[in-house]
Every structure is written in C-alpha cells, then in structure tokens.
Design an enzyme around this catalytic site. Structure first.
Site, short mmCIF file in Angstrom:
data_model
loop_
_atom_site.label_atom_id
_atom_site.label_comp_id
_atom_site.label_asym_id
_atom_site.label_seq_id
_atom_site.Cartn_x
_atom_site.Cartn_y
_atom_site.Cartn_z
CD GLU A 87 -9.55 -3.33 1.31
OE1 GLU A 87 -9.49 -2.85 0.16
OE2 GLU A 87 -9.67 -4.54 1.54
CB CYS A 111 4.95 -5.43 -1.59
SG CYS A 111 5.80 -4.75 -0.16
CD GLU A 159 5.44 0.22 6.42
OE1 GLU A 159 5.16 -0.91 5.99
OE2 GLU A 159 5.82 0.42 7.59
CG LEU A 214 11.83 -11.80 6.94
CD1 LEU A 214 12.46 -10.44 7.18
CD2 LEU A 214 12.12 -12.73 8.13
CG ASN A 289 -5.79 -13.17 -0.09
OD1 ASN A 289 -6.77 -13.71 -0.59
ND2 ASN A 289 -5.64 -12.94 1.20
CB CYS A 332 -3.96 -7.83 0.81
SG CYS A 332 -3.75 -9.26 1.87
N1 SAH Z 1 2.67 -2.25 5.01
C1 SAH Z 1 2.60 -3.13 6.13
C2 SAH Z 1 1.20 -3.49 6.58
C3 SAH Z 1 0.15 -3.78 5.53
S1 SAH Z 1 0.19 -5.29 4.69
C4 SAH Z 1 3.42 -4.38 5.86
O1 SAH Z 1 3.97 -4.51 4.79
O2 SAH Z 1 3.57 -5.19 6.77
C5 SAH Z 1 -0.17 -6.53 5.87
C6 SAH Z 1 0.42 -7.88 5.51
O3 SAH Z 1 -0.25 -8.46 4.38
C7 SAH Z 1 1.89 -7.79 5.12
O4 SAH Z 1 2.61 -8.84 5.68
C8 SAH Z 1 1.81 -7.92 3.62
O5 SAH Z 1 3.03 -8.31 3.09
C9 SAH Z 1 0.71 -8.93 3.46
N2 SAH Z 1 0.14 -9.01 2.12
C10 SAH Z 1 -0.04 -8.02 1.22
N3 SAH Z 1 -0.60 -8.47 0.08
C11 SAH Z 1 -0.80 -9.78 0.28
C12 SAH Z 1 -1.35 -10.81 -0.54
N4 SAH Z 1 -1.81 -10.56 -1.76
N5 SAH Z 1 -1.41 -12.06 -0.01
C13 SAH Z 1 -0.96 -12.31 1.24
N6 SAH Z 1 -0.43 -11.39 2.05
C14 SAH Z 1 -0.34 -10.14 1.57
#
Ligand code: SAH
Length: 347
Positions: A87, A111, A159, A214, A289, A332
């Site tokens: 997406e 994560c 990632e 972070l 989210n 996300c």
């Molecule tokens: N893997 C990379 C890029 C993809 S995620 C990374 O971790 O940065 C892009 C951003 O969205 C990241 O900061 C991630 O932590 C955040 N993210 C993922 N799921 C989320 C959620 N449910 N709510 C808010 N932010 C989210």
C-alpha cells in the site's frame, strides 16, 4: 533478464544497442515509463519496439484499489506482478504532494504497534517496484488535476534499511534526470533503527532526510514495543544519528508515536529531551493508529499536548503530526491487512 523498471539509463541503452536500436530510444522509454505509461503506451517509439518491450518483464506495480478521503488524502493498494499487495498514500500539503511508499511486502521488524509486521516479511520490493508505486501515484495525481508528486517518504510497509541495496537503487532511479527526477532533498527514509545501516547510509551522502522511529525515551520502554531495541541500545542509535547529522549536515527527524500508558508521560518527555539535548533534530509526535490485533491505545490528546509542551520547554523542536485520511482506512499497513483478511469487498 532484468526487469525494465529496474534498469538504469545506461543499462537500457545497452539493451537498445543489443537490439540494434539507437541509444536515444532508451531516453524515450525512460521518459515514457516516468509518465507512468506501459511500454505499449509510449507513442514516440516504433510499434515494433513497443512490441518487443512488451515481451520483457516490466517489474512494476499496478493500482489495484484507490480510496479518496475528504481531506484529499488518497490511499492506494498496489498489486505486484506476482500478486502480492502493498500500500501507499498520497498526502497533499501546501508545499506539494507527498507520496508514502512501501519498501517490503510485510515486515520482519516486529514492532508491537504496527500492522505491517503482524505476519512477518513476505519479500523485499525491487527498485522498479518502488519506482512504480511513485509513477502510478504521480500519473493518477496528474490525471486528477492535483499535480505531480513532489516529495517521497519511505514510511509505508517494510523496513527500508532491511532492503538497503534495492532502496538505494530505487533512490537513484527516482532521482534520474531523464526519469521522474525527484530531488534527494525531497525524499525521507524512515528506519526503526538498524544502526549499522545508518552508518552505511551516511557514507553514501545521498542528501535524503533520515527519520528514526524512536517511540521511547529509554531502552526499557523501547524494548517493550520494538524488538530491534534488543539488538541496538538507544545510546548506540543516538550515536549513529549524531554521526549521520555530522556526516551529512542534515538534521534528523525522530518519530515518536504516543501510546497510552507506555511512553506518554511528562517524565517520558523530559527524559527524551535530556537525551536529545544539543542535537540538530526535530521530533514528530504521532497519535497511535489503533491496530485491531493489538491491545494498545493512543495517548489522550491532553497527554499529547503536555508531551509537546514539555519538549518545547526543553528547547526540543517538535510538532504533532496531523492525522490524515482517517475516514478511508487505518494507516500503517492496515489497508493491506484488511484486504488480505476479508477480501476485496470490505476494503
Ligand atoms: N520501518 C520503518 C518505516 C515504516 S513505519 C520505521 O520503522 O520507521 C513508518 C512510521 O510509522 C514509523 O515511525 C512507525 O513506527 C510508525 N507506525 C507504525 N505503526 C503505527 C501505528 N499503528 N500508529 C502510529 N504510527 C505507527
């Protein structure tokens, strides 16, 4: 054979040469593909060449589904040639149109707040597939009168630094003057914090912005939601970020998703500020989210503003990221997930 969208201009020129075609055809093809056209739609090349190109693997993505939000945000499901779905999102800002693309099918990082990683990584995206996400959205945006894509963020599923070679190849393709030619300064790459790869990226001096997810002020909290924090300490990560700033002269963005009761207190903000003191950085605060499969909630709005104020009091540059497109689907990785779980009808 290398897929057409994966090819650099010199590679395409070589192909033309091997077919007995003049080298300028490679430029015409690159320009046609950059407009989002399939080889058979590139009108300024001979029909015989179009036919020959049609027989080559293209290696692209096609818009499978599009959702348009009241705020102008557009979400896309792309289908890859092997049937995998990824997406992307187009967000309209006053400075231009930003497209957020995926770099992998699924994600291996695990994560706990993220929907992209629920079933692990399926595969890496190829450079041309990432390029194709941008080109499809650009064509759609131009056709809808919105104008061209001006900025790219690698913040969709996956990632990017776990697929670094393909991502770097993509960055060169999307930046090529004969192609869509998006400036490196208009591109951001977001990582969950693969420290070794941050050093490697700094060496390349690409000029892109680095965002680091972070989401915590210390290792103990970070390890609760991000498995990568067990491989690298926050100290190592912040050192790598400092190195990136020094090596590239660019500030780093820290993303911090506020999760209720986990990382959203005033103390957490003060601790974070202490660790970022003196760094040339900006903190992006993001409301979580909610992901159906996870028991995590977003921080209360009042907590978010206290967090923001606390960072400001400590002279840390920060902003709260505005939520977009919430009426059309969860962000996300949730759009793809809903598609896979319930089938097309429900997306
Ligand atoms: N893997 C990379 C890029 C993809 S995620 C990374 O971790 O940065 C892009 C951003 O969205 C990241 O900061 C991630 O932590 C955040 N993210 C993922 N799921 C989320 C959620 N449910 N709510 C808010 N932010 C989210």
């Amino acid at each position: 054979m290398t897929a057409l969208l994966d090819m650099t201009l010199p590679q395409l020129k070589e192909l033309m040469q091997s077919w007995g075609e003049p080298a300028f055809r490679a430029v015409q093809i690159t320009q046609g593909l950059a407009r989002g056209e399939a080889p058979c739609e590139i009108k300024n090349i001979p029909q015989s060449l179009r036919r020959r190109l049609e027989e080559c693997p293209l290696g692209g993505a096609k818009i499978h589904k599009k959702l348009v939000s009241a705020d102008g945000t557009r979400k896309y499901l792309f289908m890859l040639e092997d049937g995998n779905i990824v997406e992307g999102v187009l967000m309209r800002y006053n400075y231009g149109n930003t497209v957020c693309i995926s770099t992998q099918v699924g994600c291996a990082m695990g994560c706990t707040f993220c929907a992209s990683t629920l079933e692990g990584k399926v595969r890496d995206l190829m450079p041309g597939e990432m390029l194709s996400e941008v080109l499809c959205v650009n064509r759609d945006a131009v056709q809808s009168g919105i104008g061209k894509v001006t900025n790219i963020v690698l913040m969709g599923s996956g990632e990017p630094l776990d697929n670094m070679d393909n991502v770097v190849a993509f960055l060169h393709l999307v930046n090529a003057p004969e192609g869509i030619n998006i400036g490196m300064r208009n591109i951001s790459l977001s990582t969950c914090g693969l420290v070794d790869k941050i050093y490697a990226l700094a060496e390349l001096h690409l000029g892109i912005t680095l965002s680091v997810s972070l989401h915590a002020p210390n290792d103990e909290i970070r390890r609760r939601t991000m498995p990568v924090a067990r491989a690298y300490s926050m100290q190592q990560l912040l050192e790598a970020a400092r190195h990136y700033i020094k090596a590239t002269g660019r500030r780093v963005i820290f993303e911090y998703t506020l999760i209720k009761g986990i990382n959203d207190s005033r103390e957490n903000a003060a601790e974070l500020a202490g660790r970022l003191r003196g760094m040339q950085c900006h903190v992006n605060l993001i409301a979580l989210n909610k992901v159906d499969e996870r028991q995590l909630d977003s921080a209360e709005p009042v907590k978010m503003s206290v967090f923001e104020k606390t960072l400001r009091q400590h002279n840390i540059s920060c902003s709260v990221r505005k939520e977009r497109g919430s009426d059309i689907a969860g962000a996300c990785g949730q759009l793809r997930r809903r598609y896979l779980k319930e089938g097309e009808e429900s997306t």
